[in-house]
Structure formats: structure tokens, C-alpha cells
Design an enzyme around this catalytic site. Sequence first.
Site, PDB file in Angstrom:
ATOM      1  N   LYS A 193       7.551   3.300   8.593  1.00 46.95           N
ATOM      2  CA  LYS A 193       7.696   4.630   8.075  1.00 46.95           C
ATOM      3  C   LYS A 193       9.127   5.222   8.822  1.00 46.95           C
ATOM      4  O   LYS A 193       9.661   6.083   8.075  1.00 46.95           O
ATOM      5  CB  LYS A 193       6.776   5.525   8.282  1.00 46.95           C
ATOM      6  CG  LYS A 193       5.460   4.862   7.491  1.00 46.95           C
ATOM      7  CD  LYS A 193       5.890   5.024   5.700  1.00 46.95           C
ATOM      8  CE  LYS A 193       4.826   4.538   4.854  1.00 46.95           C
ATOM      9  NZ  LYS A 193       5.390   4.713   3.571  1.00 46.95           N
ATOM     10  N   TYR A 229       3.001   0.026  11.287  1.00 48.50           N
ATOM     11  CA  TYR A 229       3.184   1.234  10.148  1.00 48.50           C
ATOM     12  C   TYR A 229       3.957   2.223  10.629  1.00 48.50           C
ATOM     13  O   TYR A 229       4.983   2.383   9.986  1.00 48.50           O
ATOM     14  CB  TYR A 229       1.754   1.672   9.990  1.00 48.50           C
ATOM     15  CG  TYR A 229       1.689   2.856   9.085  1.00 48.50           C
ATOM     16  CD1 TYR A 229       1.840   2.492   7.712  1.00 48.50           C
ATOM     17  CD2 TYR A 229       1.475   4.230   9.496  1.00 48.50           C
ATOM     18  CE1 TYR A 229       1.651   3.572   6.679  1.00 48.50           C
ATOM     19  CE2 TYR A 229       1.544   5.301   8.255  1.00 48.50           C
ATOM     20  CZ  TYR A 229       1.488   4.924   7.047  1.00 48.50           C
ATOM     21  OH  TYR A 229       1.572   5.975   6.126  1.00 48.50           O
ATOM     22  N   GLY A 276       2.988   2.602  -6.430  1.00 46.83           N
ATOM     23  CA  GLY A 276       1.759   2.801  -5.828  1.00 46.83           C
ATOM     24  C   GLY A 276       1.065   3.759  -6.534  1.00 46.83           C
ATOM     25  O   GLY A 276       0.166   4.581  -5.752  1.00 46.83           O
ATOM     26  N   ALA A 277       1.013   4.023  -7.774  1.00 46.19           N
ATOM     27  CA  ALA A 277       0.501   4.839  -8.556  1.00 46.19           C
ATOM     28  C   ALA A 277      -1.133   4.724  -8.937  1.00 46.19           C
ATOM     29  O   ALA A 277      -1.567   5.712  -9.816  1.00 46.19           O
ATOM     30  CB  ALA A 277       1.231   5.422  -9.892  1.00 46.19           C
ATOM     31  N   ASP A 312       4.601  -5.538  -8.139  1.00 49.06           N
ATOM     32  CA  ASP A 312       4.654  -6.122  -6.741  1.00 49.06           C
ATOM     33  C   ASP A 312       6.003  -5.803  -6.134  1.00 49.06           C
ATOM     34  O   ASP A 312       6.748  -6.282  -6.334  1.00 49.06           O
ATOM     35  CB  ASP A 312       4.228  -7.501  -6.605  1.00 49.06           C
ATOM     36  CG  ASP A 312       4.267  -8.036  -5.060  1.00 49.06           C
ATOM     37  OD1 ASP A 312       4.501  -7.139  -4.196  1.00 49.06           O
ATOM     38  OD2 ASP A 312       3.896  -9.017  -4.970  1.00 49.06           O
TER      39      ASP A 312
HETATM   40  N1  NAD Z   1      -2.667   9.235   3.029  1.00 48.57           N
HETATM   41  C1  NAD Z   1      -1.965   9.756   4.371  1.00 48.57           C
HETATM   42  O1  NAD Z   1      -2.380  10.273   4.991  1.00 48.57           O
HETATM   43  C2  NAD Z   1      -0.551   9.506   4.201  1.00 48.57           C
HETATM   44  C3  NAD Z   1       0.178  10.120   5.216  1.00 48.57           C
HETATM   45  C4  NAD Z   1       1.501   9.982   5.448  1.00 48.57           C
HETATM   46  C5  NAD Z   1       2.175   9.004   4.587  1.00 48.57           C
HETATM   47  N2  NAD Z   1       1.309   8.477   3.595  1.00 48.57           N
HETATM   48  C6  NAD Z   1       1.969   7.509   2.661  1.00 48.57           C
HETATM   49  O2  NAD Z   1       1.908   7.900   1.536  1.00 48.57           O
HETATM   50  C7  NAD Z   1       1.738   6.693   0.315  1.00 48.57           C
HETATM   51  C8  NAD Z   1       0.598   6.812  -0.175  1.00 48.57           C
HETATM   52  O3  NAD Z   1      -0.410   6.931   0.705  1.00 48.57           O
HETATM   53  P1  NAD Z   1      -2.103   6.802   0.072  1.00 48.57           P
HETATM   54  O4  NAD Z   1      -2.916   7.484   0.992  1.00 48.57           O
HETATM   55  O5  NAD Z   1      -2.298   7.195  -1.393  1.00 48.57           O
HETATM   56  O6  NAD Z   1      -2.345   5.142  -0.013  1.00 48.57           O
HETATM   57  P2  NAD Z   1      -3.151   4.108  -0.773  1.00 48.57           P
HETATM   58  O7  NAD Z   1      -3.399   3.059  -0.257  1.00 48.57           O
HETATM   59  O8  NAD Z   1      -4.442   5.006  -1.424  1.00 48.57           O
HETATM   60  O9  NAD Z   1      -2.179   4.043  -1.912  1.00 48.57           O
HETATM   61  C9  NAD Z   1      -0.858   3.044  -1.827  1.00 48.57           C
HETATM   62  C10 NAD Z   1      -0.775   2.531  -3.019  1.00 48.57           C
HETATM   63  O10 NAD Z   1       0.204   1.373  -2.992  1.00 48.57           O
HETATM   64  C11 NAD Z   1      -0.141   0.105  -3.724  1.00 48.57           C
HETATM   65  N3  NAD Z   1       0.431  -1.014  -3.209  1.00 48.57           N
HETATM   66  C12 NAD Z   1       0.231  -1.877  -1.796  1.00 48.57           C
HETATM   67  N4  NAD Z   1       0.979  -2.914  -1.995  1.00 48.57           N
HETATM   68  C13 NAD Z   1       1.772  -2.591  -3.007  1.00 48.57           C
HETATM   69  C14 NAD Z   1       2.785  -3.823  -3.553  1.00 48.57           C
HETATM   70  N5  NAD Z   1       2.936  -4.872  -2.985  1.00 48.57           N
HETATM   71  N6  NAD Z   1       3.308  -3.628  -4.686  1.00 48.57           N
HETATM   72  C15 NAD Z   1       2.796  -2.356  -5.536  1.00 48.57           C
HETATM   73  N7  NAD Z   1       1.933  -1.558  -4.924  1.00 48.57           N
HETATM   74  C16 NAD Z   1       1.396  -1.848  -3.676  1.00 48.57           C
HETATM   75  C17 NAD Z   1      -1.907  -0.025  -3.435  1.00 48.57           C
HETATM   76  O11 NAD Z   1      -2.307  -0.656  -4.510  1.00 48.57           O
HETATM   77  C18 NAD Z   1      -2.017   1.512  -3.534  1.00 48.57           C
HETATM   78  O12 NAD Z   1      -2.388   1.972  -4.859  1.00 48.57           O
HETATM   79  C19 NAD Z   1       2.097   5.510   1.424  1.00 48.57           C
HETATM   80  O13 NAD Z   1       3.190   5.310   1.358  1.00 48.57           O
HETATM   81  C20 NAD Z   1       1.402   6.060   2.606  1.00 48.57           C
HETATM   82  O14 NAD Z   1       2.124   5.214   3.863  1.00 48.57           O
HETATM   83  C21 NAD Z   1       0.101   8.700   3.652  1.00 48.57           C
END
Ligand code: NAD
Length: 254
Positions: free
Chosen positions: A161, A157, A14-15, A62
Amino acid sequence: MTGQLEGKTVIVTGAARGLGKEYALRMAQEGAAVVAGDIRDCAETVDAVTAAGGRAVGVTLDVTDMDSCRAMADAAFSSFGGIDVLVNNAALYGGLKGGRFDAIDPDEWNQVLNVNVTGVWNCSKAVIGAMRSAKQGSIINISSLAAMYGLPFSLHYAMSKAAVIGITRSLARELGRDWIRVNSIAPSAVMTEGTDEFFGDKLDRAKEVIADNQSLKRNLEVGDLAGTVIYLASDASKFVTGQTLMVDGGSVFL
Ligand SMILES: NC(=O)c1ccc[n+]([C@@H]2O[C@H](COP(=O)([O-])OP(=O)(O)OC[C@H]3O[C@@H](n4cnc5c(N)ncnc54)[C@H](O)[C@@H]3O)[C@@H](O)[C@H]2O)c1
């Protein structure tokens, strides 16, 4: 660069954007060679790492597809010769419709389960051979405050988690014999594109409520999390496993 991750190869799922992109960049700045995987294009992440003088390759990933996860592990091997750290960050978050618990779309429920939970399992399986033969490794699973505090209208969600924490604890017990550590990080809401999408027009109110519930009364920012990821990836945490670190400004105390 201060070199806390010198000599290590890290995979961040997810980078392509948001937190995963930031983890990739900050870990590269600490000397790690980075494999950036995402279903989206990771070119911007790779460019940012390279521009900062680091090493990175991007892979299309994926996490729901085991072959794709194996290809990511192969790319780490062929590019950098091993795998020391896996950051299981990919998840469905921002684009989720959510809703009352009894009105959540069953397809969306299953997608969340597939990406956020099975995806963590798949990526962990893909790297485990490399870590076992090296008799070391660190898996960092990204959970959420939602798992500990509860989150209305997003049961799928929050459930996913919480499952990540269960995976973390069980894997830590199973993999300790191979000197592989497994920990998770539970952040509160961070100001990312995903969070904008998640809260939509309720963002300002949500930010206020979240900050108000914390001991440290401001919202979490992207840069606040990288230090914890680097700590768990580095040898500074070499006797820490099975833990969930809350990075939430003091909202939930474990
Ligand atoms: N942003 C927040 O407030 C927050 C808080 C707590 C936890 N998180 C967790 O942190 C992580 C990142 O959050 P973010 O805000 O950067 O979200 P984001 O949606 O910007 O990033 C998630 C990434 O995962 C990728 N992704 C989705 N499905 C995929 C798949 N099947 N295979 C590969 N990649 C896939 C997306 O393309 C995206 O780039 C997530 O696990 C989220 O649940 C975020």
C-alpha cells in the site's frame, strides 16, 4: 441521482464485493456507466447497479494478467465508448495469513506484490491509451492507513500500500502532460468481509484501538468512502493530482 459523474465511464477493479461493490454502486448513482471487474463474479454488483436504475457490465478480471486487463479496457470501450476513470481497488487483503515479518510466507509476499502493486501498474497501462487520446482521465489508487501508520504482522500488505502511493506520485508527474490525474485514497479499517477475515477473532479489539487513535471516535463504514472516490473521479477535483487523501477519521495528518 445527483449526476456528478454524468457522461463518464468508470472502471472499478475488485468490484465483486466490499468497497469495490459500493464504489460501483455509488458512482452509478452519480450517473457513471460502470465496468465492474473482479476475479470473482460481479453479477451481484451489476444487478445492484441495474436495480438502482444505473448502467453496468461485469468482467472477469485478473489484475496480474496483462491480457485480462486489456480485455477489461476493451469491454469498457465496446460497452460504453471510452474510459474516463479507473479505480484500482482490487487487492489481496482479507485472506492474508501475514505473521511476524521474518515468518511471512515468501509465496504470499510475492502474491501481494503481484496483485496489489503490479496489478495497479497493469490496469493503469491498460487504460492509458484511451485516456491519452481523450486528453483527460482520473486514476484513483486505493492505498491504506497501513502505509502511513505502519501495520505490524502484515509487512507485505503495508509495503504494497506504500508502493501504491509511490506509483500515484510518479504517475501524476508523468501523466500530467496528458491531463490525466492520479490520486490515492488511504482509508483506515472499514467494516467489510475483508476486514472480518483480516482481523479474525481480534476484530473487536482492533476496532476499539483504531477508533481510539482517531480524532473522530468511531470506525469507518463502507458508505464513508464513496464521497471521496466520487470527488476524485469528478471534475470537482480537476486540479488535484498526486495526492493521497486520508479517510481515517483523523488518525494521520499529511
Ligand atoms: N476494508 C478495509 O478496512 C480497507 C482499509 C484500507 C484499504 N483497503 C483497501 O480497499 C480495497 C478493498 O478492500 P475490501 O475490504 O473491499 O476487500 P475485499 O477483499 O472484500 O475486496 C478485494 C477484491 O479484490 C478482488 N481481487 C483479489 N485479487 C484479484 C485479482 N488478481 N484480480 C482481480 N480482482 C482481485 C477480490 O476478489 C475482492 O473482490 C483493497 O485495495 C484494500 O486493500 C481496505
